[in-house]
Design an enzyme around this catalytic site. Structure first.
Site, PDB file in Angstrom:
ATOM      1  N   SER A  28       0.806  -1.218   0.000  1.00  0.00           N
ATOM      2  CA  SER A  28       0.000   0.000   0.000  1.00  0.00           C
ATOM      3  C   SER A  28       0.837   1.265   0.000  1.00  0.00           C
ATOM      4  CB  SER A  28      -0.955   0.002   1.197  1.00  0.00           C
ATOM      5  OG  SER A  28      -0.223  -0.144   2.397  1.00  0.00           O
ATOM      6  N   HIS A  78       1.554   4.768   4.792  1.00  0.00           N
ATOM      7  CA  HIS A  78       0.911   5.488   3.689  1.00  0.00           C
ATOM      8  C   HIS A  78       1.572   6.843   3.459  1.00  0.00           C
ATOM      9  CE1 HIS A  78      -3.025   3.058   4.510  1.00  0.00           C
ATOM     10  NE2 HIS A  78      -2.073   2.339   3.962  1.00  0.00           N
TER      11      HIS A  78
END
Length: 324
Positions: free
Chosen positions: A144, A195
């Site tokens: 991610s 992230h």
């Protein structure tokens, strides 16, 4: 450490279904290869999750730097793999068409390593600022972070316009930042730092020196005779210099005549990328109510796993934060 159960592989089956709906001939070769590698390493991991994930403790204190290579290619469960790879499929088709296969592969390799390095720097900084050792012990796994970097890059190449982020109209320019905050608020089990690392790496490429450095390195390699295939060349802005023989994929940015004008709809069931993201978060929250065979709740869906010895403490703090 509690053993993880892999379940029925439903997410893996859905991913295979999505790929065949798109048509393998319509997926650029590097994108398809990376998808296949992630799926293979989910089924046959190179190391157990707790030996593949990356943390300051394991990578820096214990000098286990191979985790920089392993962590982005391993996933906590089949749903983690599914949502990451569907998102990557959408981004890969667009970016590999634009950049060319050779440069896209180069980009993915650099982004994967740098995202891990930036993650370590941020976690080490948080440890120093807060004097909380749990930041150094939190272990990240999954693709991610790289996806957030690719999202920054995709928005850079497609400026203007708005996108929907959990029902909100957001300018493409700020979409990554809004998603970063909303995901952290709605699903606190995901890795905010992981992230954020991806976004920063993306910005290093689009607004910093990373792109120029990568070009210089590529020119050095090719000038020394290592680029042995005359039909292939690095390109960071235009055509890739080759065309596949399958007819469904062109190295150029235009779609082929038989290629669907909205390719995402064929492999997402009509869901936009943001709607897929919302589905992932709902799945994350629903997973909190399930238990494994030992009667304990599974780790939160997504992107990081606590190290042994601190698991219960970190889990309880996250639950308290979620309840608040």
């Amino acid at each position: 450490m509690r053993n993880r159960q892999r379940g029925s592989h439903l997410g893996l089956l859905l991913l295979a279904s999505q790929l065949f709906q798109v048509g393998l001939d319509n997926i650029p070769p590097v994108t398809l290869a990376v998808l296949g590698l992630n799926a293979y390493l989910y089924l046959f991991p190179a190391a157990p999750l707790m030996k593949a994930c990356i943390s300051v403790q394991q990578a820096y204190w214990y000098s286990d730097w191979r985790r920089l290579l392993l962590s982005p290619l391993h996933h906590a469960d089949d749903w983690h793999l599914y949502f990451n790879m569907v998102s990557f499929l959408w981004k890969g088709i667009k970016l590999e068409r634009r950049l060319g296969g050779a440069w896209f592969l180069y980009l993915l390799s650099v982004f994967s390593l740098l995202t891990g390095l930036v993650y370590l720097i941020l976690e080490a900084t948080l440890t120093e600022l807060t004097q909380d050792q749990s930041y150094s012990m939190t272990c990240a796994v999954g693709f991610s972070g790289v996806l957030f970097a690719l999202k920054v890059l995709n928005n850079y190449y497609h400026p203007g316009g708005v996108t929907y982020v959990m029902g909100l109209h957001v300018s493409n320019r700020y979409a990554s930042w809004v998603e970063l905050v909303l995901i952290h608020i709605t699903s606190p089990g995901t890795s905010f730092v992981g992230h954020l690392s991806g976004i920063l790496v993306g910005l290093l490429y689009t607004a910093g020196p990373l792109k120029a450095i990568m070009k210089k390195c590529a020119e050095f390699v090719t000038s020394n005779g290592y680029n042995s295939r005359p039909g292939m060349h690095y390109s960071s802005s235009g055509s890739s210099g080759y065309r596949s023989t399958g007819g469904g994929y062109s190295g150029y940015h235009q779609y082929e005549p038989n290629y669907p004008s909205h390719p995402t709809s064929s492999y997402t069931g009509g869901l936009t990328e943001e709607e897929q993201l919302e589905a992932a978060i709902r799945n994350s929250l629903n997973d909190r109510g399930r238990t494994d065979q030992a009667g304990a709740p599974p780790p939160p869906y997504g992107f990081h796993l606590p190290e042994e010895g601190s698991a219960e403490d970190i889990r309880m703090r996250r639950l308290r934060r979620f309840d608040s």
